[in-house]
Design a protein around this motif. Structure first.
Motif, PDB file in Angstrom:
ATOM      1  N   GLY A 206       0.817  -1.208   0.000  1.00 32.53           N
ATOM      2  CA  GLY A 206       0.000   0.000   0.000  1.00 32.53           C
ATOM      3  C   GLY A 206       0.854   1.261   0.000  1.00 32.53           C
ATOM      4  N   ALA A 207       0.198   2.398  -0.124  1.00 26.32           N
ATOM      5  CA  ALA A 207       0.897   3.685  -0.185  1.00 26.32           C
ATOM      6  C   ALA A 207       1.606   3.981   1.127  1.00 26.32           C
ATOM      7  CB  ALA A 207      -0.098   4.793  -0.496  1.00 26.32           C
ATOM      8  N   SER A 208       2.806   4.502   1.042  1.00 29.39           N
ATOM      9  CA  SER A 208       3.595   4.824   2.224  1.00 29.39           C
ATOM     10  C   SER A 208       2.893   5.847   3.111  1.00 29.39           C
ATOM     11  CB  SER A 208       4.967   5.351   1.794  1.00 29.39           C
ATOM     12  OG  SER A 208       5.754   5.710   2.908  1.00 29.39           O
ATOM     13  N   ALA A 209       2.196   6.799   2.501  1.00 29.86           N
ATOM     14  CA  ALA A 209       1.586   7.895   3.252  1.00 29.86           C
ATOM     15  C   ALA A 209       0.480   7.443   4.194  1.00 29.86           C
ATOM     16  CB  ALA A 209       1.037   8.944   2.289  1.00 29.86           C
ATOM     17  N   THR A 210      -0.048   6.240   3.990  1.00 29.40           N
ATOM     18  CA  THR A 210      -1.125   5.742   4.850  1.00 29.40           C
ATOM     19  C   THR A 210      -0.754   4.422   5.524  1.00 29.40           C
ATOM     20  OG1 THR A 210      -2.158   4.718   2.901  1.00 29.40           O
ATOM     21  CG2 THR A 210      -2.979   6.894   3.584  1.00 29.40           C
ATOM     22  N   ASP A 211       0.520   4.090   5.535  1.00 32.60           N
ATOM     23  CA  ASP A 211       0.944   2.797   6.041  1.00 32.60           C
ATOM     24  C   ASP A 211       0.936   2.762   7.567  1.00 32.60           C
ATOM     25  OD1 ASP A 211       1.757   0.163   5.637  1.00 32.60           O
ATOM     26  OD2 ASP A 211       3.861   0.680   5.928  1.00 32.60           O
ATOM     27  N   GLY A 212       0.432   1.671   8.114  1.00 33.57           N
ATOM     28  CA  GLY A 212       0.448   1.493   9.550  1.00 33.57           C
ATOM     29  C   GLY A 212      -0.804   0.821  10.057  1.00 33.57           C
ATOM     30  N   VAL A 213      -1.055   0.992  11.350  1.00 32.25           N
ATOM     31  CA  VAL A 213      -2.134   0.306  12.059  1.00 32.25           C
ATOM     32  C   VAL A 213      -2.948   1.335  12.833  1.00 32.25           C
ATOM     33  CG1 VAL A 213      -2.588  -1.270  13.988  1.00 32.25           C
ATOM     34  CG2 VAL A 213      -0.885  -1.884  12.252  1.00 32.25           C
ATOM     35  N   VAL A 214      -4.256   1.145  12.863  1.00 31.85           N
ATOM     36  CA  VAL A 214      -5.153   2.016  13.633  1.00 31.85           C
ATOM     37  C   VAL A 214      -5.868   1.158  14.672  1.00 31.85           C
ATOM     38  CG1 VAL A 214      -7.119   3.594  13.539  1.00 31.85           C
ATOM     39  CG2 VAL A 214      -5.504   3.497  11.610  1.00 31.85           C
ATOM     40  N   ILE A 215      -5.941   1.648  15.913  1.00 27.06           N
ATOM     41  CA  ILE A 215      -6.570   0.889  17.002  1.00 27.06           C
ATOM     42  C   ILE A 215      -7.360   1.836  17.893  1.00 27.06           C
ATOM     43  CG2 ILE A 215      -6.176  -0.614  19.007  1.00 27.06           C
ATOM     44  CD1 ILE A 215      -3.577  -1.501  17.676  1.00 27.06           C
ATOM     45  N   ALA A 216      -8.537   1.414  18.302  1.00 24.20           N
ATOM     46  CA  ALA A 216      -9.338   2.175  19.252  1.00 24.20           C
ATOM     47  C   ALA A 216      -8.633   2.210  20.608  1.00 24.20           C
ATOM     48  CB  ALA A 216     -10.725   1.558  19.391  1.00 24.20           C
ATOM     49  N   TYR A 217      -8.702   3.346  21.261  1.00 24.16           N
ATOM     50  CA  TYR A 217      -7.955   3.551  22.503  1.00 24.16           C
ATOM     51  C   TYR A 217      -8.309   2.544  23.597  1.00 24.16           C
ATOM     52  CZ  TYR A 217     -12.007   5.395  25.018  1.00 24.16           C
ATOM     53  OH  TYR A 217     -13.223   5.507  25.645  1.00 24.16           O
ATOM     54  N   ASN A 218      -9.578   2.077  23.617  1.00 22.88           N
ATOM     55  CA  ASN A 218      -9.988   1.158  24.682  1.00 22.88           C
ATOM     56  C   ASN A 218      -9.792  -0.308  24.294  1.00 22.88           C
ATOM     57  OD1 ASN A 218     -11.994   1.311  22.770  1.00 22.88           O
ATOM     58  ND2 ASN A 218     -13.669   1.643  24.220  1.00 22.88           N
ATOM     59  N   CYS A 219      -9.063  -0.538  23.191  1.00 23.34           N
ATOM     60  CA  CYS A 219      -8.666  -1.889  22.778  1.00 23.34           C
ATOM     61  C   CYS A 219      -7.152  -1.952  22.626  1.00 23.34           C
ATOM     62  CB  CYS A 219      -9.339  -2.257  21.463  1.00 23.34           C
ATOM     63  SG  CYS A 219     -11.143  -2.192  21.512  1.00 23.34           S
ATOM     64  N   PHE A 220      -6.462  -1.021  23.257  1.00 25.97           N
ATOM     65  CA  PHE A 220      -5.025  -0.840  23.083  1.00 25.97           C
ATOM     66  C   PHE A 220      -4.314  -1.133  24.396  1.00 25.97           C
ATOM     67  CE2 PHE A 220      -1.253   2.004  22.916  1.00 25.97           C
ATOM     68  CZ  PHE A 220      -0.674   1.550  21.733  1.00 25.97           C
ATOM     69  N   GLY A 221      -3.351  -2.062  24.371  1.00 28.24           N
ATOM     70  CA  GLY A 221      -2.617  -2.401  25.573  1.00 28.24           C
ATOM     71  C   GLY A 221      -3.447  -3.200  26.558  1.00 28.24           C
ATOM     72  N   ASN A 222      -2.921  -3.374  27.756  1.00 32.16           N
ATOM     73  CA  ASN A 222      -3.621  -4.191  28.753  1.00 32.16           C
ATOM     74  C   ASN A 222      -3.785  -3.494  30.095  1.00 32.16           C
ATOM     75  OD1 ASN A 222      -1.067  -4.333  29.885  1.00 32.16           O
ATOM     76  ND2 ASN A 222      -0.780  -6.518  29.499  1.00 32.16           N
ATOM     77  N   THR A 223      -3.773  -2.175  30.077  1.00 26.54           N
ATOM     78  CA  THR A 223      -3.972  -1.418  31.306  1.00 26.54           C
ATOM     79  C   THR A 223      -4.634  -0.089  30.951  1.00 26.54           C
ATOM     80  OG1 THR A 223      -2.861  -0.669  33.336  1.00 26.54           O
ATOM     81  CG2 THR A 223      -1.705  -0.257  31.259  1.00 26.54           C
ATOM     82  N   GLY A 224      -4.834   0.756  31.935  1.00 25.48           N
ATOM     83  CA  GLY A 224      -5.425   2.066  31.665  1.00 25.48           C
ATOM     84  C   GLY A 224      -6.846   1.979  31.148  1.00 25.48           C
ATOM     85  N   ALA A 225      -7.086   2.547  29.961  1.00 27.32           N
ATOM     86  CA  ALA A 225      -8.432   2.618  29.394  1.00 27.32           C
ATOM     87  C   ALA A 225      -8.852   1.347  28.660  1.00 27.32           C
ATOM     88  CB  ALA A 225      -8.522   3.816  28.439  1.00 27.32           C
ATOM     89  N   ALA A 226      -7.969   0.379  28.561  1.00 31.13           N
ATOM     90  CA  ALA A 226      -8.303  -0.858  27.853  1.00 31.13           C
ATOM     91  C   ALA A 226      -9.498  -1.538  28.517  1.00 31.13           C
ATOM     92  CB  ALA A 226      -7.112  -1.801  27.837  1.00 31.13           C
ATOM     93  N   ALA A 227     -10.502  -1.915  27.702  1.00 34.00           N
ATOM     94  CA  ALA A 227     -11.759  -2.444  28.232  1.00 34.00           C
ATOM     95  C   ALA A 227     -12.023  -3.857  27.723  1.00 34.00           C
ATOM     96  CB  ALA A 227     -12.914  -1.516  27.843  1.00 34.00           C
ATOM     97  N   SER A 228     -12.513  -4.684  28.598  1.00 32.23           N
ATOM     98  CA  SER A 228     -12.876  -6.066  28.256  1.00 32.23           C
ATOM     99  C   SER A 228     -13.989  -6.069  27.211  1.00 32.23           C
ATOM    100  CB  SER A 228     -13.360  -6.773  29.524  1.00 32.23           C
ATOM    101  OG  SER A 228     -13.739  -8.096  29.270  1.00 32.23           O
ATOM    102  N   PRO A 229     -13.971  -7.029  26.266  1.00 32.07           N
ATOM    103  CA  PRO A 229     -13.112  -8.220  26.202  1.00 32.07           C
ATOM    104  C   PRO A 229     -11.844  -8.033  25.361  1.00 32.07           C
ATOM    105  CG  PRO A 229     -14.848  -8.421  24.589  1.00 32.07           C
ATOM    106  CD  PRO A 229     -15.067  -7.107  25.276  1.00 32.07           C
ATOM    107  N   PHE A 230     -11.500  -6.771  25.056  1.00 27.11           N
ATOM    108  CA  PHE A 230     -10.316  -6.516  24.238  1.00 27.11           C
ATOM    109  C   PHE A 230      -9.297  -5.713  25.036  1.00 27.11           C
ATOM    110  CE2 PHE A 230     -14.000  -6.597  21.233  1.00 27.11           C
ATOM    111  CZ  PHE A 230     -13.824  -7.918  20.869  1.00 27.11           C
ATOM    112  N   ASN A 231      -8.983  -6.216  26.223  1.00 22.08           N
ATOM    113  CA  ASN A 231      -8.125  -5.497  27.161  1.00 22.08           C
ATOM    114  C   ASN A 231      -6.793  -6.177  27.407  1.00 22.08           C
ATOM    115  OD1 ASN A 231      -9.355  -7.670  28.420  1.00 22.08           O
ATOM    116  ND2 ASN A 231      -9.506  -6.675  30.413  1.00 22.08           N
TER     117      ASN A 231
END
Length: 328
Positions: A206-231
């Protein structure tokens, strides 16, 4: 088992079948309404985004076909991986945080927890790796790539919801431009996304200008705002898998192919935590690998990659594979 000969028809089928097949897979389970604060049903939009990119960029199909041809050669001759297979690949990560609320402005601890999860999951250091059923134990694998946090970019926004049109990756549209995406994995952490999407990634080619990953803040990592069942940080594990050229395990079609030989055919996506063994009605009624990171199960119920998936991912670091600069 998937046949490598199916690789060459992949690009031709994408434009005509992906949208239909994604809907067909999603229709197998009742999806609860997803709210901003309570993610419930996993919804990855990687194939939807790819479909749109193929329509917008006529040259993309050819680039992806070349990558698939290379991948097929690597699958037949793993000696082509050479240094890629020694576990020395280090992937720098820039986390771009777009926040409207205090919760969405994820903490440094939450960000580091996600880096830690990626390192554990991609190196078979996750505590639940030992839970892989005996049936799949012969094919479970450590991918052997490592992730290191390079920097964090933060920007406030008034947006209440983001779509999958890549606006979060463009400063002109209220987002954050990627940092050297040819040699850095950019992850955008955002608030709610439309359609209940909790993440998506761009495939190699894909195009370099849009390359990467997008994730909702409450499905990111395993602490803080991360919410079950994607915590437990597995949304990023899943999306980085796409970024490294893995497909959904059900092949985005009923009994479809993910172009990997050691993953069983799945009827469609699985949700929640299916009881083991969960049998497919595909040819041979195989036991589905519901604990594979590339299914749609809850974070607590996905915990393995296969050797075939490892080869497919490492092939992206071979010259012409789409992620070559990360192996320099």
């Amino acid at each position: 088992m998937k046949k490598l000969s199916m690789l060459l028809c992949m690009v031709a089928l994408l434009l005509t079948s992906c949208t239909r097949n994604e809907k067909q897979a999603d229709a197998t389970a009742v999806q609860p309404k997803v709210t901003e604060d309570e993610p419930q049903g996993r919804r990855c939009a990687a194939m939807d985004v790819l479909n749109e990119q193929l329509k917008a960029d006529p040259a993309l199909a050819g680039r992806m076909a070349a990558i698939e041809n290379l991948t097929a050669r690597v699958q037949k001759d793993k000696s082509l991986l050479r240094l890629q297979a020694d576990g020395s690949i280090l992937i720098p990560v820039v986390v771009n945080v777009l926040y409207r609320t205090t919760a969405q402005n994820v903490s440094a601890a939450q960000i580091q927890s996600q880096i830690d999860v990626l390192n554990a999951d991609y190196n078979a250091l996750n505590s639940d790796y030992s839970s892989v059923p005996a049936l799949f134990s012969p094919v479970k694998a450590s991918v052997g790539v490592h992730f290191v946090l390079k920097s964090v970019v933060r920007q406030s926004t008034t947006k209440t919801s983001w779509s999958t049109n890549d606006a979060m990756k463009k400063s002109a549209q209220g987002g954050i431009n990627p940092t050297t995406p040819d040699s850095v994995l950019n992850i955008w952490v955002v608030g709610a996304m439309s359609g209940g999407v909790i993440g998506y990634a761009q495939f190699p080619g894909g195009a370099s200008a849009t390359d990467g990953v997008v994730i909702a803040y409450n499905c990111f990592g395993n602490t803080g705002a991360a919410a079950s069942p994607f915590n437990l940080g597995r949304t990023a594990t899943h999306e980085v898998g796409h970024w490294l050229n893995l497909r959904h395990i059900w092949g985005d079609a009923t009994c479809g192919t993910d172009y990997v030989d050691d993953t069983p055919f799945h009827n469609a996506a699985n949700y929640g935590c299916p009881s083991y063994p969960h049998y497919s009605t595909c040819s041979g009624t195989p036991v589905e690998q519901t604990m594979n990171y590339m299914d749609y199960t809850d974070d607590a119920c996905m915990y393995m990659f296969t050797a075939g998936q490892k080869t497919r991912m490492l092939a992206t670091f071979v010259s012409g594979g789409g992620r070559t600069l990360f192996a320099q």
